[in-house]
Scaffold this active site. Structure first.
Site, mmCIF file in Angstrom:
data_model
loop_
_atom_site.group_PDB
_atom_site.id
_atom_site.type_symbol
_atom_site.label_atom_id
_atom_site.label_comp_id
_atom_site.label_asym_id
_atom_site.label_seq_id
_atom_site.Cartn_x
_atom_site.Cartn_y
_atom_site.Cartn_z
ATOM 1 N N ASP A 6 0.817 -1.216 0.000
ATOM 2 C CA ASP A 6 0.000 0.000 0.000
ATOM 3 C C ASP A 6 0.851 1.267 0.000
ATOM 4 O OD1 ASP A 6 -2.435 -1.380 0.087
ATOM 5 O OD2 ASP A 6 -2.421 -1.497 2.272
ATOM 6 N N ARG A 19 0.118 2.442 16.452
ATOM 7 C CA ARG A 19 -0.342 3.580 15.645
ATOM 8 C C ARG A 19 -0.177 4.942 16.319
ATOM 9 N NH1 ARG A 19 0.925 0.382 12.278
ATOM 10 N NH2 ARG A 19 -0.540 -0.600 10.851
ATOM 11 N N ASP A 29 -6.938 1.450 11.476
ATOM 12 C CA ASP A 29 -5.684 2.193 11.574
ATOM 13 C C ASP A 29 -5.812 3.644 11.113
ATOM 14 O OD1 ASP A 29 -4.288 0.172 12.778
ATOM 15 O OD2 ASP A 29 -3.736 -0.771 10.885
ATOM 16 N N SER A 41 -2.367 -9.333 3.982
ATOM 17 C CA SER A 41 -1.885 -8.057 4.466
ATOM 18 C C SER A 41 -1.316 -8.329 5.854
ATOM 19 C CB SER A 41 -3.046 -7.070 4.536
ATOM 20 O OG SER A 41 -2.687 -6.027 5.408
HETATM 21 N N1 ARG Z 1 -7.279 -5.788 12.996
HETATM 22 C C1 ARG Z 1 -6.111 -5.283 13.622
HETATM 23 C C2 ARG Z 1 -6.387 -3.964 14.274
HETATM 24 O O1 ARG Z 1 -7.303 -3.293 13.889
HETATM 25 C C3 ARG Z 1 -4.921 -5.202 12.692
HETATM 26 C C4 ARG Z 1 -5.044 -4.241 11.543
HETATM 27 C C5 ARG Z 1 -3.931 -4.283 10.523
HETATM 28 N N2 ARG Z 1 -3.824 -5.573 9.958
HETATM 29 C C6 ARG Z 1 -3.130 -5.918 8.872
HETATM 30 N N3 ARG Z 1 -3.095 -7.175 8.566
HETATM 31 N N4 ARG Z 1 -2.487 -5.045 8.155
HETATM 32 O O2 ARG Z 1 -5.699 -3.586 15.168
#
Ligand code: ARG
Length: 389
Positions: A13, A92, A121, A173
């Protein structure tokens, strides 16, 4: 030219985002936070420049991440929906904090990220940036561009000769940091099929795990893990070691249908060996040391704490206030737990603490019993009085 600071992970991405922003007339400066990710600094640098970035900042934030973001959550026993120890969610706000710092240094008015328009995120990053510097303008290319799938992004990357590792055969991902891995998309979206073998990243399926138990001794002081098998370690090396040991024993994988902030249910697989070991040991010590009111109160706020982190309210007054309360409860959480790791299990063996509230002379059914049974009768009568007729 307008300067923009992009939170760059090196993945598909954000690599496409560099090119897309450049085509929109931005001078792209990348910022990569190393929280224990899959790309080395030299890889990141190469990929960023190859994709058209002007400059890249790379900061090793593992220590800050563990001490200031992970540790408070560990002390609070924060766990989302019983299966997620919040590795991605805790990273994050830290990334946002440094993104804002780089933007200040570069005198940039814009920041960007590569989060999808359906995920959590974007919420965590943008809410944090807004709290820390409300003047910054945020661009979220994945909410704007025409590409609607990972397949299209891979095509775009190939067409523009961008360096990507994600292929059609393994289209997950993955978000990786020192506290855990989040794995989603691709085959995992079909709930009617077993997670494929290639969805195991750090761990292996249990049937491939050696039939061998690994014994460990972990010491906590004031709610913080300080040593492993008698050796004092920094938090970074303690967590790294536990990740390796735990992964070998198949410990720490969870498969969760989770409730996202934006209202949808999604499926994510987590691999977090060290996190699960430390979470289990910490709770074990609390059970031994804390009085039941504090213990039960903590259990209730652990849910709120996890929800705050999950929904991006890390920099909130409530989260700060909970930390003060939780820290107070941790003053006595010191002791040593012996455990073994065996085929995906974390098995507690021995418990030791100078602050233990366990009194053998009260608990025993043997002849050293000091518990006064005569007190029980009156206690039971009073206890049940409000409910009798
Ligand atoms: N579902 C998780 C969260 O919201 C991870 C999100 C990112 N996941 C990923 N495979 N890029 O904290």
């Amino acid at each position: 030219m307008k300067k923009i600071i992009l939170a760059y992970s090196g993945g598909l991405d954000t690599t496409c985002v560099i090119k897309w922003l450049k085509d929109k007339g931005f001078k792209v400066i990348c910022f990569s936070a190393n929280l224990g990710s899959e790309f080395s600094p030299s890889d990141l640098r190469k990929r960023a420049y190859q994709s058209g970035a002007e400059k890249i900042y790379i900061k090793d934030l593992r220590k800050e991440f563990l001490y200031h973001y992970v540790l408070p959550a560990l002390k609070a026993n924060a766990c989302y929906e019983g299966k997620y120890l919040l590795s991605t969610a805790l990273g994050r706000p830290l990334i946002a904090k440094h993104l804002v710092e780089v933007a200040k240094k570069e005198k940039a008015d814009f920041v960007a990220h590569g989060c999808t328009g359906k995920g959590n995120d974007q919420v965590r990053l943008e809410v944090s940036v807004n709290i820390l510097d409300p003047k910054l303008k945020i661009i979220a290319p994945l909410r704007e561009w025409e590409m609607g799938s990972r397949e299209e992004e891979i095509k775009y990357a190939k067409k523009n000769k961008l360096p990507v590792t994600s292929t059609k055969e393994k289209p997950y991902s993955i978000d990786k940091n020192i506290w855990g891995l989040s794995i989603e998309a691709g085959y995992l979206e079909d709930l009617s099929v077993e997670p494929p073998r290639n969805s195991y990243i750090l761990l292996r399926p249990l049937k491939e795990i050696e039939d061998k138990e690994v014994r460990l001794e972990i010491e906590f002081k004031r709610g913080e893990p300080v040593s492993l098998n008698g050796k004092i370690l920094s938090l970074v090396s303690l967590v790294e070691k536990l990740n390796v040991m735990g992964a070998k024993c198949g410990v720490g994988r969870s498969d969760l249908i989770e409730d996202r902030v934006v209202g949808i249910k999604s499926r994510e697989i987590y691999e977090a060996p060290a996190a699960w070991i430390l979470y289990t040991v910490h709770k074990e010590l609390e059970n031994l040391i804390l009085d039941r009111e504090t213990l039960f109160f903590k259990q209730r706020i652990a849910l709120d704490y996890a929800w705050l982190i999950y929904q991006g309210l890390y920099f909130s007054r409530l989260k700060e206030s909970l930390d003060v309360l939780v820290n107070k409860t941790q003053e006595s959480i010191s002791g040593i737990i012996s455990l073994k790791l065996y085929k995906g299990n974390i098995i507690i063996m021995k418990r030791r603490s100078a602050n233990s509230l366990y009194k053998k002379e009260l608990a025993t059914y043997g002849d050293k019993d000091k518990f006064d049974r005569n007190l029980a009768e009156g206690f039971i009568k009073l206890w049940g009085m409000p409910y009798g007729k």
